[in-house]
Design a protein around this motif. Structure first.
Motif, PDB file in Angstrom:
ATOM      1  N   GLU A 176       0.189 -10.468  -6.796  1.00  0.00           N
ATOM      2  CA  GLU A 176      -0.066 -11.586  -7.709  1.00  0.00           C
ATOM      3  C   GLU A 176      -0.353 -11.117  -9.132  1.00  0.00           C
ATOM      4  N   ASP A 177      -1.119 -10.043  -9.279  1.00  0.00           N
ATOM      5  CA  ASP A 177      -1.521  -9.568 -10.605  1.00  0.00           C
ATOM      6  C   ASP A 177      -0.462  -8.714 -11.305  1.00  0.00           C
ATOM      7  N   HIS A 178       0.509  -8.190 -10.556  1.00  0.00           N
ATOM      8  CA  HIS A 178       1.527  -7.304 -11.122  1.00  0.00           C
ATOM      9  C   HIS A 178       2.939  -7.748 -10.706  1.00  0.00           C
ATOM     10  N   PRO A 179       3.326  -8.974 -11.030  1.00  0.00           N
ATOM     11  CA  PRO A 179       4.624  -9.478 -10.550  1.00  0.00           C
ATOM     12  C   PRO A 179       5.828  -8.716 -11.093  1.00  0.00           C
ATOM     13  N   ASN A 180       5.692  -8.072 -12.233  1.00  0.00           N
ATOM     14  CA  ASN A 180       6.819  -7.325 -12.801  1.00  0.00           C
ATOM     15  C   ASN A 180       6.860  -5.874 -12.342  1.00  0.00           C
ATOM     16  N   GLU A 181       5.798  -5.412 -11.706  1.00  0.00           N
ATOM     17  CA  GLU A 181       5.731  -4.033 -11.235  1.00  0.00           C
ATOM     18  C   GLU A 181       5.829  -3.944  -9.717  1.00  0.00           C
ATOM     19  N   ALA A 182       5.079  -4.786  -9.025  1.00  0.00           N
ATOM     20  CA  ALA A 182       5.050  -4.765  -7.555  1.00  0.00           C
ATOM     21  C   ALA A 182       6.081  -5.764  -7.023  1.00  0.00           C
ATOM     22  N   ILE A 183       7.324  -5.354  -7.090  1.00  0.00           N
ATOM     23  CA  ILE A 183       8.422  -6.223  -6.670  1.00  0.00           C
ATOM     24  C   ILE A 183       8.661  -6.025  -5.176  1.00  0.00           C
ATOM     25  N   VAL A 184       8.615  -7.138  -4.461  1.00  0.00           N
ATOM     26  CA  VAL A 184       8.802  -7.089  -3.014  1.00  0.00           C
ATOM     27  C   VAL A 184      10.293  -7.221  -2.731  1.00  0.00           C
ATOM     28  N   ASN A 185      10.876  -6.169  -2.187  1.00  0.00           N
ATOM     29  CA  ASN A 185      12.302  -6.126  -1.874  1.00  0.00           C
ATOM     30  C   ASN A 185      12.521  -6.796  -0.518  1.00  0.00           C
TER      31      ASN A 185
ATOM     32  N   TRP B  19       0.823  -1.203   0.000  1.00  0.00           N
ATOM     33  CA  TRP B  19       0.000   0.000   0.000  1.00  0.00           C
ATOM     34  C   TRP B  19       0.862   1.258   0.000  1.00  0.00           C
ATOM     35  N   HIS B  20       2.008   1.213   0.666  1.00  0.00           N
ATOM     36  CA  HIS B  20       2.883   2.385   0.712  1.00  0.00           C
ATOM     37  C   HIS B  20       3.598   2.612  -0.624  1.00  0.00           C
ATOM     38  N   ASN B  21       3.986   1.534  -1.291  1.00  0.00           N
ATOM     39  CA  ASN B  21       4.813   1.660  -2.494  1.00  0.00           C
ATOM     40  C   ASN B  21       4.083   1.423  -3.811  1.00  0.00           C
TER      41      ASN B  21
ATOM     42  N   PRO C 287      11.180  -0.349  -2.178  1.00  0.00           N
ATOM     43  CA  PRO C 287      11.750  -1.127  -3.279  1.00  0.00           C
ATOM     44  C   PRO C 287      13.235  -0.833  -3.512  1.00  0.00           C
ATOM     45  N   ALA C 288      13.713   0.336  -3.109  1.00  0.00           N
ATOM     46  CA  ALA C 288      15.116   0.698  -3.333  1.00  0.00           C
ATOM     47  C   ALA C 288      15.995   0.506  -2.096  1.00  0.00           C
ATOM     48  N   ALA C 289      15.414   0.083  -0.986  1.00  0.00           N
ATOM     49  CA  ALA C 289      16.177  -0.050   0.259  1.00  0.00           C
ATOM     50  C   ALA C 289      17.327  -1.046   0.094  1.00  0.00           C
ATOM     51  N   GLN C 290      18.439  -0.732   0.756  1.00  0.00           N
ATOM     52  CA  GLN C 290      19.610  -1.608   0.735  1.00  0.00           C
ATOM     53  C   GLN C 290      20.137  -1.832   2.150  1.00  0.00           C
ATOM     54  N   GLN C 291      19.255  -1.652   3.111  1.00  0.00           N
ATOM     55  CA  GLN C 291      19.586  -1.936   4.494  1.00  0.00           C
ATOM     56  C   GLN C 291      18.317  -2.459   5.159  1.00  0.00           C
ATOM     57  N   CYS C 292      18.485  -3.487   5.981  1.00  0.00           N
ATOM     58  CA  CYS C 292      17.347  -4.145   6.608  1.00  0.00           C
ATOM     59  C   CYS C 292      17.040  -3.547   7.973  1.00  0.00           C
ATOM     60  N   PHE C 293      15.812  -3.128   8.155  1.00  0.00           N
ATOM     61  CA  PHE C 293      15.337  -2.617   9.433  1.00  0.00           C
ATOM     62  C   PHE C 293      15.328  -3.724  10.487  1.00  0.00           C
TER      63      PHE C 293
END
Length: 121
Positions: free
Chosen positions: A83-92, A16-18, A104-110
């Motif tokens: 499920e419907d947008h696997p190429n757009e809604a990429i879960v990082n 929902w945020h991204n 989606p651009a994060a490179q550090q884990c909370f």
């Protein structure tokens, strides 16, 4: 970092945020209905009528969605978007703990603190 990790809740928030732009029009209308319902709790009568008009719909999907708890509707919609947008809604996910990171651009884990900035350079 004391918060418990809940995969379903984190996925729902992340999507929902991204990726809320990938929600369908009727889903956005249902979210407006949930927001209007929440706002009407503290509203006076004229505001309640305006909020009811703003959130009114004859779409059976919106009507059915508004019967669900808001959190369940948000969760179902997030799952559908992924499920419907696997190429757009990429879960990082963190490459170390596999948990969902903030953006989606994060490179550090909370969650575990792993940092993979240097890997991408």
């Amino acid at each position: 970092m004391n918060r418990e990790y809940d995969e379903s809740a984190e996925l729902t928030h992340y999507v929902w945020h991204n990726y809320s732009q990938l929600a369908e029009d009727w889903e956005r209308h249902a979210m407006r209905g949930f927001a209007a319902r929440e706002k009407s709790i503290a509203a006076d009568e004229p505001q309640r009528r305006l909020l009811a008009k703003w959130s009114a719909s004859d779409d059976p999907r919106v009507i059915a969605a508004l019967q669900l708890p808001p959190a369940e509707f948000r969760r179902r919609t997030a799952v559908r978007i992924v499920e419907d947008h696997p190429n757009e809604a990429i879960v990082n996910r963190c490459p170390q703990c596999d948990r969902i990171v903030r953006t989606p651009a994060a490179q550090q884990c909370f969650w575990c603190g792993h940092d993979w900035h240097a890997v991408s350079r």
